[in-house]
Design an enzyme around this catalytic site. Sequence first.
Site, short mmCIF file in Angstrom:
data_model
loop_
_atom_site.label_atom_id
_atom_site.label_comp_id
_atom_site.label_asym_id
_atom_site.label_seq_id
_atom_site.Cartn_x
_atom_site.Cartn_y
_atom_site.Cartn_z
N GLU A 153 -10.13 3.01 -5.01
CA GLU A 153 -9.80 4.42 -4.76
C GLU A 153 -8.69 4.96 -5.67
O GLU A 153 -7.75 5.60 -5.19
CB GLU A 153 -9.41 4.60 -3.28
CG GLU A 153 -10.52 4.18 -2.34
CD GLU A 153 -10.15 4.26 -0.86
OE1 GLU A 153 -10.97 4.80 -0.10
OE2 GLU A 153 -9.08 3.78 -0.46
N ASP A 174 0.87 -1.18 0.00
CA ASP A 174 0.00 0.00 0.00
C ASP A 174 0.90 1.23 0.00
O ASP A 174 2.12 1.11 -0.12
CB ASP A 174 -0.95 -0.02 1.22
CG ASP A 174 -2.28 0.66 0.91
OD1 ASP A 174 -2.27 1.84 0.53
OD2 ASP A 174 -3.33 0.01 1.05
N HIS A 185 -2.97 3.21 -4.28
CA HIS A 185 -2.39 2.60 -3.08
C HIS A 185 -1.03 1.99 -3.42
O HIS A 185 -0.70 0.89 -3.00
CB HIS A 185 -3.34 1.55 -2.49
CG HIS A 185 -4.59 2.15 -1.91
ND1 HIS A 185 -4.66 2.69 -0.65
CD2 HIS A 185 -5.82 2.32 -2.45
CE1 HIS A 185 -5.87 3.16 -0.43
NE2 HIS A 185 -6.60 2.95 -1.51
C1 ACM Z 1 -10.97 -0.04 0.89
O1 ACM Z 1 -11.33 0.07 2.07
N1 ACM Z 1 -10.48 1.00 0.24
C2 ACM Z 1 -11.07 -1.30 0.19
#
Ligand code: ACM
Length: 535
Positions: free
Chosen positions: A311, A166, A237
């Site tokens: 995201e 991440d 991420h």
């Molecule tokens: C997430 O909580 N962005 C999968």
Amino acid sequence: MKEIIPRPQSCVEARKGGFYDMAQIDALDVDAKFKLTAPVITEILEKGLCKKLGKEGKNVLKIGYAAELSPQSYRIEVDENGINISAGDPAGALYAVQTLRVGSMMGTSKLDTKVPCGKVNDYPRYGWRGILLDESRHFFGEEEVKKLLDVMSMHKLNVLHWHLTDDQGWRIEIKKYPLLTEIGSKRPRSQIHGWQSTDVDDVPVSGYYTQEKIKEIVAYAAERGISVIPEIDMPAHFAAAMAAYPWLACRELKRDVHYYFGGKIPLSQGIKDWNRSACIGKPTTLEFIYDVIDEVCELFPAPYFHIGGDEAPKEEWKDCPACQELIRSLGLKNEKQLQGWFINEIAKYVREKGRRLIGWNEVLEGDNLENDVIVQYWTPQKDRKVIKHVKKGGNVIMSKHKYFYFDMPYAQYPLRNTYMFNPYFEGFISMYDNKVKGIEGALWTEWISTPSKLEFQLFPRMEALAEVSWYGGPKNFKKFLQRVKDYIPLLDMYGLNYAKEEIYRAVNLFSRLNTIRTWYGGNENVEYEKNDNKY
Ligand code: ACM
Ligand code: ZN
């Protein structure tokens, strides 16, 4: 018999009563088909339930294969003369023994080896029952992971979804790209006190798993009936990877591994574009990703690969010549479709390796997702695209925020939420039930920095997860609360930390207390602190 967690599908005690005392068992006869779990089965039985087990003896416990039982299923038959176990596969054989063990300790601090005469017939409601562990935001290491695998197996959970990369850390060795761990696994400090906070600590975070260690942990999990599914989150991420190799981004910027989780800290430094996606338009990015996937798939034999996909901001793609050229040449409408195209390309790549791709809701953004990609439903708001995906024949794993985000405070999401989960609340009508592949509880670790806090967030939520994913039948929360109390000796046996009843039962404490939501005030058994009051 005490009603264990998770509750068996069918459990009938003999009308005439009676029991068999396991303490007299001195031999074990396990079918050769169950070789994978046999050592753990023996270990559990010898830990106080039975005598030291030989191959032959006076009182043999037989664990046999039964072709009519499906995978993960088992049957236990008990009369005064002995116990007979049948199972459909190695996991089923192990679950039978876990049932005997949990039964022997429910509600008692002293092992009760007497098993009531009767029959248990048991099988899972959902084939996929998992925990997501985020080791990017904080790194817990081998010992804690193995402890979790032991406890998951006792709860009949069978998937560890391992979030290994991440923005805040890359935690898996990739031999072709050594900087991923040399640079990407280290940060000097962390944001503390919640999303809106600008507070930081001064504790460096580092650590990663070598490929040898990963293989060892994957094998350890397999012996406990657990598949380990890697998540390599992309295209967003991805900041730890881009810190190591800035050419992975549309614009080559010198950026560090993030020590912050929210926007206030980078904004205060004038960095608005802290949340970035990798450049999909440059062939070198895709080459890098395929190389990483090649190495990762060698380590994880399970037929799944989790790509994250959540995201992902699109701003940089809008201004990137390479990304725009790709959109044009593929005849795509926009950047969301580029995201969809990318996900499908990765799906194709892992399909050729015999794996199915899994991604979060956002993989549906482009309205062009291939049907065999499994969608993990996390978003707090209802997502009609997931329902559409399911209607077209797609599968879904349920991790809805309100029920299964175990990193959230109990004061916001009490235990009752998890226990009361029912996929039909979420718009899934019964004819699509077979499209719900399973359920996962998610342990994100932005605000969890120690094993003790991790366990506090997880227990007794794991009990509720096991109950809804394995049993999945009618509910009685009041009775469940008592069963949770009866389960505590088993958690104590593992030396686990867990939330106390006044914490996990609190209902909507956050909305009743008009206060700053500081989740972690330094005490691992307290959710947040306000003045002198601890909650
Ligand atoms: C997430 O909580 N962005 C999968
Ligand atoms: Zn680009």
